[in-house]
Enzyme design. Structure first.
Site, PDB file in Angstrom:
ATOM      1  N   TYR A 138       0.659  -0.832  -0.599  1.00 34.80           N
ATOM      2  CA  TYR A 138       0.227   0.241  -0.098  1.00 34.80           C
ATOM      3  C   TYR A 138       0.975   1.208  -0.061  1.00 34.80           C
ATOM      4  O   TYR A 138       0.382   2.612  -0.292  1.00 34.80           O
ATOM      5  CB  TYR A 138      -0.777   0.094   1.312  1.00 34.80           C
ATOM      6  CG  TYR A 138      -2.120  -0.909   0.708  1.00 34.80           C
ATOM      7  CD1 TYR A 138      -2.413  -2.126   0.135  1.00 34.80           C
ATOM      8  CD2 TYR A 138      -3.022  -1.405   2.135  1.00 34.80           C
ATOM      9  CE1 TYR A 138      -2.904  -3.100  -0.290  1.00 34.80           C
ATOM     10  CE2 TYR A 138      -3.759  -1.763   1.823  1.00 34.80           C
ATOM     11  CZ  TYR A 138      -3.894  -2.961   0.699  1.00 34.80           C
ATOM     12  OH  TYR A 138      -5.141  -3.531   0.948  1.00 34.80           O
ATOM     13  N   LYS A 194       4.548 -15.067   1.341  1.00 33.29           N
ATOM     14  CA  LYS A 194       4.027 -14.947  -0.245  1.00 33.29           C
ATOM     15  C   LYS A 194       5.616 -15.113  -0.786  1.00 33.29           C
ATOM     16  O   LYS A 194       6.160 -14.471  -2.025  1.00 33.29           O
ATOM     17  CB  LYS A 194       3.043 -14.746  -1.016  1.00 33.29           C
ATOM     18  CG  LYS A 194       2.730 -15.078  -2.548  1.00 33.29           C
ATOM     19  CD  LYS A 194       2.617 -16.406  -1.512  1.00 33.29           C
ATOM     20  CE  LYS A 194       2.185 -17.426  -3.415  1.00 33.29           C
ATOM     21  NZ  LYS A 194       1.568 -18.536  -2.608  1.00 33.29           N
ATOM     22  N   ASP A 227      -1.630 -17.835   1.242  1.00 32.19           N
ATOM     23  CA  ASP A 227      -3.310 -18.869   0.605  1.00 32.19           C
ATOM     24  C   ASP A 227      -3.075 -19.816   2.141  1.00 32.19           C
ATOM     25  O   ASP A 227      -4.458 -20.361   2.193  1.00 32.19           O
ATOM     26  CB  ASP A 227      -2.919 -19.082  -0.797  1.00 32.19           C
ATOM     27  CG  ASP A 227      -1.546 -19.603  -1.427  1.00 32.19           C
ATOM     28  OD1 ASP A 227       0.154 -19.491  -0.317  1.00 32.19           O
ATOM     29  OD2 ASP A 227      -1.085 -19.866  -1.903  1.00 32.19           O
ATOM     30  N   ASP A 251      -4.597  -6.981   5.175  1.00 33.56           N
ATOM     31  CA  ASP A 251      -6.441  -6.335   5.732  1.00 33.56           C
ATOM     32  C   ASP A 251      -7.335  -7.449   4.858  1.00 33.56           C
ATOM     33  O   ASP A 251      -7.824  -7.309   5.464  1.00 33.56           O
ATOM     34  CB  ASP A 251      -5.538  -6.069   3.297  1.00 33.56           C
ATOM     35  CG  ASP A 251      -6.896  -4.525   3.955  1.00 33.56           C
ATOM     36  OD1 ASP A 251      -8.371  -4.697   4.732  1.00 33.56           O
ATOM     37  OD2 ASP A 251      -7.554  -3.925   2.983  1.00 33.56           O
ATOM     38  N   ASP A 255     -10.090  -8.912   7.496  1.00 33.58           N
ATOM     39  CA  ASP A 255     -11.279  -9.494   7.054  1.00 33.58           C
ATOM     40  C   ASP A 255     -12.040 -10.900   7.305  1.00 33.58           C
ATOM     41  O   ASP A 255     -13.131 -11.365   7.658  1.00 33.58           O
ATOM     42  CB  ASP A 255     -12.306  -8.738   6.116  1.00 33.58           C
ATOM     43  CG  ASP A 255     -12.094  -7.361   5.771  1.00 33.58           C
ATOM     44  OD1 ASP A 255     -11.374  -6.813   6.274  1.00 33.58           O
ATOM     45  OD2 ASP A 255     -12.728  -7.326   4.640  1.00 33.58           O
TER      46      ASP A 255
HETATM   47 MG    MG Z   1     -10.204  -4.065   5.419  1.00 36.67          MG
END
Ligand code: MG
Ligand code: NAI
Length: 359
Positions: A138, A194, A227, A251, A255
């Site tokens: 980000y 990763k 993953d 992120d 969630d």
């Molecule tokens: Mg989020």
């Protein structure tokens, strides 16, 4: 007596409805537990402000926020303002401008919270995701070439610094240690990465992980690819204690983590500046929920839990635990008021009143 100057940014939509309930519960906790006092200042920096001034916050907004001990944030999002603008000028501006480099989201299944996984009991799921909050994928680095032509190109770079990577991993290990000492955790850490596919940034992340883990032989640590971590979070979330990851992976993972322990109605999040060089920011995970805004039926649990995380960070752990117990008590009591998303008929205000009463 400790006095904490609190910046209150309720924002848009249901932020304006849930944040006042969090303040109500904070007041009740201050009264019950004593030893500290809160001085809230409401900052009307939201989409109404944008309409008048062409920006979500004053130009020196971040500078003004530095005068506070903590920030309680609701949510932003309104059809009058493009989404990438409202979030960038508030949440992202605070995270970067105030160096809130650790994003913390607990994943604890509380009695009474809706869990979409079968055969999982409260008490079984109890982990914390630590997400790098200021750089990684980000980092605002990239650009466009030949825009709006058939051979348009977009480049977006991820940025991993030694300072940023080391401090977030170390924070995770310290947290694992603290949770173990408190009897809350198993003394385990998973670095989520990763490095098999992202051969620069993620290989670097993993190398730093291998270095930092040497300093924490008392913590059982391993890595999982992002993953595989997502799969295990659904299949066997009870195997997690502390997870650490980069910005984008965190992120997504948070969630998912939030969804398995009760969802948007209850999930809180902390954006910490652990060095305490600038104020930290505490927010519910949910957005402004335009579909229910103004109806007074938003679930205030998430905002109250975020406020509890704030008290804990400010060193008021007794009062913080009192708030969490009050939420648990309301949540697990079938007769206590609940908002419609949790199967009840109550208003936001009634739930807030009840939590405050039980603090
Ligand atoms: Mg989020
Ligand atoms: P959202 O979180 O606002 O809502 C998603 C769904 O969950 C809606 O059906 C909503 O009614 C429900 N919901 C959310 N919180 C709830 C609560 N406390 N009680 C009961 N129901 C609740 O996410 P959505 O709809 O994707 O985004 C709406 C706006 O919020 C957008 O403008 C988006 O950009 C913004 N947003 C802002 C965030 C923030 O300020 N941190 C985070 C996520 C979205």
């Amino acid at each position: 007596m400790a006095t904490f100057k609190l910046a209150v940014m309720a924002g848009d939509g249901i932020g304006k409805e849930t944040v006042p309930e969090a303040l109500k519960v904070l007041e009740a906790a201050a009264k019950k537990y004593g030893g500290f006092e809160l001085r809230p200042t409401e900052l009307p920096w939201n989409s109404d402000y944008y309409e008048k001034h062409g920006r979500m916050m004053p130009e020196d907004g971040i500078q003004q926020l530095r005068a506070f001990d903590a920030i309680l944030f609701g949510a932003v999002g309104d059809k009058r303002v493009p989404e990438h603008v409202s979030v960038a000028q508030t949440i992202l501006a605070m995270r970067r401008g105030l160096d809130q480099w650790a994003n913390i989201r607990p994943g604890r299944l509380m009695p009474g919270a809706p869990c979409p996984l079968k055969d999982k009991e409260p008490g079984q799921i109890d982990f914390v995701v630590v997400r790098e909050n200021t750089e990684g994928e980000y980092a605002d680095v990239g650009g466009n070439l030949f825009a709006n032509t058939p051979h348009e190109v977009a480049v977006q770079s991820a940025v991993f610094t030694r300072r940023g990577t080391e401090r977030i991993l170390r924070y995770g290990f310290e947290l694992a240690r603290k949770r173990k000492a408190q009897g809350a955790g198993k003394g385990q850490l998973v670095s989520v990465s990763k490095q098999n596919a992202q051969r620069h940034g993620q290989v670097f992340w993993h190398r730093v992980f291998e270095e930092v883990r040497e300093e924490y032989p008392d913590i059982e640590s391993r890595f999982l690819y992002i993953d595989a971590a997502c799969m295990d979070m659904v299949r066997k979330p009870e195997t997690f204690d502390v997870l650490v990851s980069s910005n984008l992976f965190g992120d997504i993972l948070t969630d998912l983590a939030g969804a398995i322990v009760g969802g948007l109605g209850i999930a809180p999040s902390a954006n910490l500046n652990p060095d305490k060089a600038a104020p930290s920011m505490f927010e519910p995970v949910h957005g402004s929920a335009p579909d229910i805004a103004g109806k007074g039926i938003a679930n205030p649990f998430g905002s109250v839990m975020a406020a509890a995380m704030m008290l804990d960070f400010l060193g008021q752990d007794q009062a913080a635990q009192g708030m969490v117990r009050a939420v648990e008590s309301v949540l697990s009591d079938a007769k206590a008021p609940k908002t419609p998303d949790f199967g009840g008929k109550a208003k936001t205000r009634e739930v807030g009143d009840e939590i405050a009463r039980r603090v």
